[in-house]
Scaffold this active site. Structure first.
Site, short mmCIF file in Angstrom:
data_model
loop_
_atom_site.label_atom_id
_atom_site.label_comp_id
_atom_site.label_asym_id
_atom_site.label_seq_id
_atom_site.Cartn_x
_atom_site.Cartn_y
_atom_site.Cartn_z
N GLU A 114 53.94 31.58 34.91
CA GLU A 114 54.10 33.01 34.86
C GLU A 114 55.08 33.58 33.65
O GLU A 114 55.93 32.99 32.89
CB GLU A 114 55.09 33.71 35.58
CG GLU A 114 56.02 33.56 35.98
CD GLU A 114 57.03 33.90 35.24
OE1 GLU A 114 56.82 35.36 34.35
OE2 GLU A 114 58.24 33.71 35.23
N GLY A 161 45.08 45.01 54.82
CA GLY A 161 46.10 43.77 54.13
C GLY A 161 46.74 43.38 53.34
O GLY A 161 46.28 44.02 51.85
N ALA A 220 44.92 41.26 50.45
CA ALA A 220 43.50 42.54 49.36
C ALA A 220 45.11 42.91 48.80
O ALA A 220 44.15 43.94 47.40
CB ALA A 220 43.26 43.02 50.91
N CYS A 269 65.78 39.34 38.98
CA CYS A 269 65.66 39.48 40.85
C CYS A 269 65.26 37.96 40.63
O CYS A 269 65.54 37.76 42.39
CB CYS A 269 63.45 40.10 40.99
SG CYS A 269 62.28 39.22 40.08
N ARG A 318 67.06 35.68 39.21
CA ARG A 318 68.43 34.85 38.53
C ARG A 318 68.87 35.70 37.64
O ARG A 318 68.32 36.02 37.08
CB ARG A 318 67.41 33.65 37.47
CG ARG A 318 66.73 34.03 36.23
CD ARG A 318 66.45 32.60 34.87
NE ARG A 318 64.77 32.55 35.90
CZ ARG A 318 65.58 31.24 36.38
NH1 ARG A 318 66.26 30.01 36.10
NH2 ARG A 318 63.96 30.59 36.78
N GLY A 330 40.05 47.82 54.75
CA GLY A 330 41.23 47.91 55.44
C GLY A 330 42.77 47.59 54.65
O GLY A 330 42.06 48.18 53.08
#
Length: 432
Positions: free
Chosen positions: A115, A192, A195, A52, A54, A190
């Site tokens: 990563e 978000g 989160a 996604c 390169r 919630g």
């Protein structure tokens, strides 16, 4: 061919906007583009990587403007001006191509340095390339070397050990508090985005369950399904604290939704079993005074940001070590490659000298019939020693590492071949 080299052409998140990357991404898999790449004129070996962030091509070919243009056309098609494409692509050859590939494998060129996903993507792309018969001895060596460089960096540095996003920092803190997370229960308050990302990271660590509490129950149901969890109403929030271990809160509430006074009796029910709160909301959802309660750990967005910054500094230090390893391995790989270019000339030089030596020995000894076998062996030994000493200078000239660079090596090879009257590379191939 003596003038062949590695050529790497690509584009990535640093050089190219996402709308351009989308156009060249391999949405249909590797097989078809690899088949086209294998047919490009002048490219003897080839490899293709698409993620996604390169798209990169590596080929073994003689560097020329025509080869470069064909690689650009392969990526962008024929309906765009080459000059437009050049502002997005980077091109490396020889040692620089190896150095870049090693950096990619080590995740030094990734959006998030350290990563681990990119190495798996490189290996998957290599599997497709080998199955499509695109790679050969040179690319096989280069790619396997990139894998071993990445492994060495993971072993010798801590480049992947520190969290550098808010969501991963939350997980890192949870592991420091609880150790193993496999028996822990997560309560998501919630809906978000950060989160949700934190919950995804926790699920990746193997937490036992996820419960979602939201003012809109239908949204809670949708989010809970993502984690194979359950949804509860917002009114059940305090009751759910009795069962939860990790609470991630990210509502849009204008005021605090959970106060110290509400949590204190819950801790008695829990027999002071640790409770970890992550408040990613702005403004904050959770009462800062909850931190005064024993075995209650509360971190807000600023706390997590500090963790991220500290980790980023640590990762930058580890990245410097990793870069040094990449530099070292690229130099070693270049020396191996230059040795490959020298080997045919060294062999021909030795063969030519031995042929001349044997021819002159045969001619001389045929006229010296009165010599004993021992005398003959002495003369043969002397002739061989003279040949070896005469070759010492030219061989040291070829092997000398004082002058680095592919062009320098090729110039030395051509000089020796001309001085000693060896056949050119083209003549050798025609004769073979």
């Amino acid at each position: 061919m003596a003038d062949e080299t590695f050529i790497l052409l690509g584009l990535n998140h640093k050089t190219t906007p996402v709308e351009v990357r989308e156009r060249v991404a391999l949405s249909g898999g590797y097989e078809e583009p690899l088949a086209r790449l294998r047919k490009l004129p002048g490219c003897r070996e080839s490899y293709l990587l698409s993620t996604c962030n390169r798209v990169e091509i590596v080929v073994v070919a003689a560097y020329s403007p025509e080869v470069e243009e064909s690689l650009i056309r392969f990526l962008f098609g024929n309906d765009i001006e080459i000059s437009q494409c050049r502002e997005y692509v980077y091109i490396y050859s020889g040692k620089d191509a190896a150095h870049h590939l090693f950096s990619v494998a080590a995740s030094l060129d990734s959006l998030v340095v350290g990563e681990a996903q990119i190495l798996g993507q490189l290996k998957e792309a290599y599997r497709y390339a080998t199955e499509s018969h695109c790679t050969g001895p040179l690319l096989n060596r280069l790619l396997h070397k990139s894998f071993s460089v990445a492994k060495r960096i993971r072993t010798e540095t801590g480049i992947g050990s520190s969290a550098v996003s808010i969501s991963s920092a939350a997980v890192e803190l949870a592991r420091k508090i609880f150790g193993n997370l496999t028996d822990k229960h997560v309560l998501l308050v919630g809906a978000g985005e950060m989160a949700e990302l934190a919950a995804q990271h926790l699920v990746g660590q193997g937490v036992q369950s996820v419960t979602v509490a939201n003012r809109t129950l239908s949204r809670a149901v949708d989010l809970a399904q993502q984690f194979d969890g359950k949804a509860v109403s917002f009114e059940e929030l305090v009751i759910q604290l009795e069962k939860a271990d990790i609470i991630i809160s990210s509502t849009g509430a204008p005021n605090v939704i959970l106060k110290k006074e509400q949590v204190k009796p819950v801790m008695r029910v829990r027999r002071n079993k640790p409770l970890f709160f992550i408040d990613i909301a702005v403004p904050r959802d959770l009462d800062p005074e909850m931190n005064d309660l024993e075995n209650v750990f509360l971190y807000d967005i600023d706390d997590l940001s500090q963790v991220v910054e500290m980790n980023r500094s640590e990762r930058d230090r580890e990245a410097a070590k990793a870069t040094r390893i990449v530099d070292e391995e690229a130099i070693k790989f270049q020396r191996w490659y230059e040795g490959m270019a020298l080997t045919p000339t060294i062999m021909e030089l030795r063969n030519r000298a031995n042929e001349i030596c044997q021819a002159e020995l045969t001619k001389t000894l045929s006229r010296m019939t009165e010599l004993s076998d021992k005398e003959r062996r002495s003369i043969e030994k002397m002739a061989s020693a003279i040949t070896g000493k005469m070759l010492h200078g030219p061989l040291m000239f070829l092997k000398n590492e004082g002058c680095q660079g592919r062009d320098t090596t090729q110039e030395k090879v051509e000089t020796v071949r001309q001085v000693f009257g060896l056949e050119t590379g083209a003549d050798s191939e025609e004769r073979g």
